[in-house]
Design an enzyme around this catalytic site. Sequence first.
Site, short mmCIF file in Angstrom:
data_model
loop_
_atom_site.label_atom_id
_atom_site.label_comp_id
_atom_site.label_asym_id
_atom_site.label_seq_id
_atom_site.Cartn_x
_atom_site.Cartn_y
_atom_site.Cartn_z
N LYS A 67 0.86 -1.18 0.00
CA LYS A 67 0.00 0.00 0.00
C LYS A 67 0.90 1.23 0.00
CE LYS A 67 -1.60 2.80 3.02
NZ LYS A 67 -1.66 4.09 2.27
N GLU A 118 8.14 16.60 15.59
CA GLU A 118 8.63 16.51 14.22
C GLU A 118 7.82 17.47 13.34
OE1 GLU A 118 10.11 12.92 11.35
OE2 GLU A 118 8.15 12.68 12.28
N GLU A 142 9.72 1.83 10.64
CA GLU A 142 10.64 2.95 10.49
C GLU A 142 9.77 4.19 10.59
OE1 GLU A 142 12.08 6.17 9.23
OE2 GLU A 142 11.90 5.22 7.25
#
Length: 475
Positions: free
Chosen positions: A170, A379, A245
């Site tokens: 995906k 972030e 990750e």
Amino acid sequence: MDARQFYIGGAWVDPITAPRSFGIVSPVSEQQTGELTLGSAADVDRAVAAARKALPDWAAWSREDRMAILDRIVQCYNRRIDEVAHVIAEEIGAPLWFARDVQAVGVATQFTVMRRILETYEFEHHIGTTLIRREPFGVCGLITAWNWPLNLIAGKLAPALATGCTVVLKPSEYAPLSALILTEVLEEAGLPEGVFNMVQGTGSEVGEAIAAHPGIDMVSITGSTRAGALVAKAAADTVKRVHQELGGKSAHIITRDADLKDAVPWGIARSFMNSGQSCEAPTRMLVHRDQLETVNTIAKNAAETYTLGQPFDDKTKLGPLVNAIQFERAQALIQSGIDQGATLVTGGTGRPAELNRGYFVKPTVFSDVKPDMRIAVEEIFAPVLSIIPYDSIDEAIEIANSSVYGLAAYVHGEHNQATDIACRLQAGRVYLNGAASQSDAPFGGYKQSGNGRQSGIFGFEDYLEIKAILGHRKS
């Protein structure tokens, strides 16, 4: 620029349920340029069935045959690099030179590295009278993000294919088009039907269906920490391997003896790469308090050289962010830095004056940033750098390690001291004195940056299961 079909069992197919569309929007014009058909759990079921059917034969292929098909993938892909670069520039807004020379070129490297490892890898060895075998993990569900659309796919797909696994992919719904070209490359290279399957869609539907599916043996995701946690929860009931990750907030420690005229611009360049949309970007620059004013001046001068503009303009160094969601989040975080009292060195909120549309963010540098400010903790995924002063190396290391993330870190300084600092940092990768990335070095993080590793032999082995056969005689 449409993506209306899925690739399942070696053929392009329509969705099982009534088609639902998702607009593909240009980050430069903010206008819809195409449509993506969203998949469902039923489409995932179909893809998993194809992958399971193909698995026994594909896993039994010889080392030489798999090496040959990896070679063909690289050959077919290299003929289309320019096309890939144009599509990446269109869908995420990256400057064309960057889309080609960094993004597109890196994809072939992933397959080349895995082919080289496969050539000599020992899948069997003995411990006494026990035979240790490493076998393909099985059907792997791959879920990837938009910021490096094909590199992230290749980083998972190349080791999966090299080790004999089959795949259900995906790609991100925000960058779906480059994945279509790669699928055509795999088809042209002669990959057997069912070995690679692709279902486009959202994370909440297709991603969750992949993670929860009992027919998938392993799921690998690159995305936000939030997305990684959701995948892990969805996968828990089937106790499958979850390879992650995820996010990062990397620290860049510059020691007092470092060459500031080299280290600071290098840190800016690495932080602003891909418009700041890289998970290992060194967005926290830690400098000695005595050198703060000098660093501010160098950082301001360096940041203001980054021209923003259209991806196909040769003068453009930074493109836009990928979509409105990322743009608004970046604006809110920049405003939070101002509100919380950080010193705005350059940049700030709003688009650059010369651009009245597109998701462009001004190259922004804050100084006098405290470690607990939002811009130092969260972030941002934009060209925004936080300069944080420290009084001692011990304090710098403590600040660097205070993040919930641990994907990467960077150190500039005398080599032996820099190495000592690197050994104390909680990060999966540490770059010393401007070292370049290495394609066969492990990539992955500590803490909330995920688990498992990609790249090189470490990424290769993450797609292998371990079996012990006791009482085996050496032939």
